[in-house]
Design a protein around this motif. Sequence first.
Motif, mmCIF file in Angstrom:
data_model
loop_
_atom_site.group_PDB
_atom_site.id
_atom_site.type_symbol
_atom_site.label_atom_id
_atom_site.label_comp_id
_atom_site.label_asym_id
_atom_site.label_seq_id
_atom_site.Cartn_x
_atom_site.Cartn_y
_atom_site.Cartn_z
ATOM 1 N N ALA A 255 9.773 38.931 -31.339
ATOM 2 C CA ALA A 255 10.511 37.782 -30.809
ATOM 3 C C ALA A 255 10.656 37.827 -29.291
ATOM 4 C CB ALA A 255 11.888 37.710 -31.467
ATOM 5 N N ARG A 256 10.400 38.972 -28.683
ATOM 6 C CA ARG A 256 10.469 39.079 -27.224
ATOM 7 C C ARG A 256 9.265 38.420 -26.543
ATOM 8 N NH1 ARG A 256 11.923 45.574 -26.792
ATOM 9 N NH2 ARG A 256 13.739 45.553 -28.210
ATOM 10 N N GLU A 257 8.208 38.208 -27.305
ATOM 11 C CA GLU A 257 6.981 37.640 -26.738
ATOM 12 C C GLU A 257 7.053 36.110 -26.747
ATOM 13 O OE1 GLU A 257 4.257 39.543 -25.410
ATOM 14 O OE2 GLU A 257 6.034 40.828 -25.477
ATOM 15 N N PRO A 258 6.752 35.462 -25.618
ATOM 16 C CA PRO A 258 6.915 33.996 -25.541
ATOM 17 C C PRO A 258 6.037 33.226 -26.514
ATOM 18 C CG PRO A 258 5.797 34.864 -23.584
ATOM 19 C CD PRO A 258 6.339 36.044 -24.333
ATOM 20 N N TRP B 262 5.014 34.411 -29.529
ATOM 21 C CA TRP B 262 5.144 34.868 -30.913
ATOM 22 C C TRP B 262 5.539 33.703 -31.800
ATOM 23 C CZ3 TRP B 262 10.081 35.500 -33.616
ATOM 24 C CH2 TRP B 262 9.944 36.054 -34.899
ATOM 25 N N PRO C 221 2.217 42.751 -27.109
ATOM 26 C CA PRO C 221 2.329 42.834 -25.651
ATOM 27 C C PRO C 221 1.123 43.529 -25.031
ATOM 28 C CG PRO C 221 4.346 43.605 -26.733
ATOM 29 C CD PRO C 221 3.312 43.459 -27.803
ATOM 30 N N ASP D 100 5.126 49.362 -32.689
ATOM 31 C CA ASP D 100 6.024 48.711 -31.734
ATOM 32 C C ASP D 100 6.858 49.789 -31.061
ATOM 33 O OD1 ASP D 100 5.773 45.727 -31.867
ATOM 34 O OD2 ASP D 100 6.188 46.099 -33.989
ATOM 35 N N ALA E 290 12.062 41.787 -34.486
ATOM 36 C CA ALA E 290 12.849 41.779 -33.249
ATOM 37 C C ALA E 290 11.968 42.048 -32.034
ATOM 38 C CB ALA E 290 13.961 42.823 -33.340
ATOM 39 N N PHE E 291 11.044 42.980 -32.153
ATOM 40 C CA PHE E 291 10.117 43.240 -31.041
ATOM 41 C C PHE E 291 9.239 42.026 -30.787
ATOM 42 C CE2 PHE E 291 11.082 47.769 -31.374
ATOM 43 C CZ PHE E 291 10.930 48.190 -30.054
ATOM 44 N N ALA F 279 9.716 50.559 -27.507
ATOM 45 C CA ALA F 279 10.489 50.056 -26.370
ATOM 46 C C ALA F 279 9.952 50.559 -25.039
ATOM 47 C CB ALA F 279 11.956 50.442 -26.523
#
Length: 387
Positions: free
Chosen positions: A29-32, A34, A159, A102, A26-27, A104
């Motif tokens: 998937a936030r990266e363009p 990934w 990130p 990972d 899930a973390f 937040a």
Amino acid sequence: MSEGNVVIEPVEGKKGRAEFVDIGRAFAAREPHWVPQLRSEQLELVDPGKNPFFGHASHQLFIARRGRKAVGRISAHIDRLALELPREQGFGPGAGMFGYFDAADETIAHAMLDKAEEWLRSQGMDRAIGPISMSIWEEPGLLVKGQDHDPMIMMGHHPAIYREWIERAGYARSKTLLTYDLDVSIDFPPLVRRIVQSGKRNDRITVRPVDVKRWDDEVETILSILNDAWSKNWGFVPFTNAEIAYAGKKLKPIIHPDLNVIAEIDGRPMAFMLTFPDLNGVLRKVNGKLLPLGWFHILRWMRKPMGAGMRVPLMGVLKELHNSRLASQLAFMMISQIRDAATEKFGARRAEIGWILDDNQGMMAIADAIDSTVNREYAIFEKPLLS
């Protein structure tokens, strides 16, 4: 452990490991850039019953929660083989590790690092090194340069902000790992071509494809060369027999003989180079899922990965040839032969070499000589653990 309204809990059992993996996905998937990996493979890497790394390692996984929401994860682990190495090689006595990092936000990041350090300290460790997820041969280092393009197969993607959070937690960079980008559609410089041609005229030298019909034997040959060639490198941990068998089984489906070669002198294996087509391209198309038809697309692609990028994750030359002209010549010959096969048989245009340690002057010189350029950097950090 509780940090404000954040609670950090140890992971237990199969269900806990599955949640740990899904939090990481899930973390990521936030990266363009990934690329979704196969969940089954990620689960296997953290399963002590399946990954032979745990035959010489102890570990604890942690999940951070704010209320009911998972807001971070981290591993703390100790590789007993790494403890046996000299300290000047990076690990050695007292070297614990963290990985699968990972978070937040920075508060959560520091709380998780504190928790990992607490666990390592309780196990008698005096240093924390990471991120290494989880074996040095899996995904070592934090990506600190190269977030602007997709990673290749078996390379992590993180990130940029994680670097600042780790450094502000008191960690200093211990080692940098480099990857090099190469346009294989362009021929090598004249000097390299002359070195290759000279080697081809030497009847003592043979560069041959791996023999998949004798795959188990070939894996033993390759990894015995690797264990010798890398034995003095920073961070080196030798493969065990169980890990050799495991690696052979996992790698066989993506092996194309013409892309993986062994160099022999008078019939004796002296060097090797492995090259994998970049599976990440097809994994992106199937969103990292085998069902319902992902398995079909992956299998069809593996038979003939046309147009795929190529990654050279490992090469080695026996230590007795290190710092010799012959070592460089064997390397250039292997690279040239694989380049020809990749472009002519698979239509490849791009390759990535690495990772390469930032103090490996020989490999860096070879990468420079073939006009490749650094495209990604991974940092490994270290912090003393005060009692």
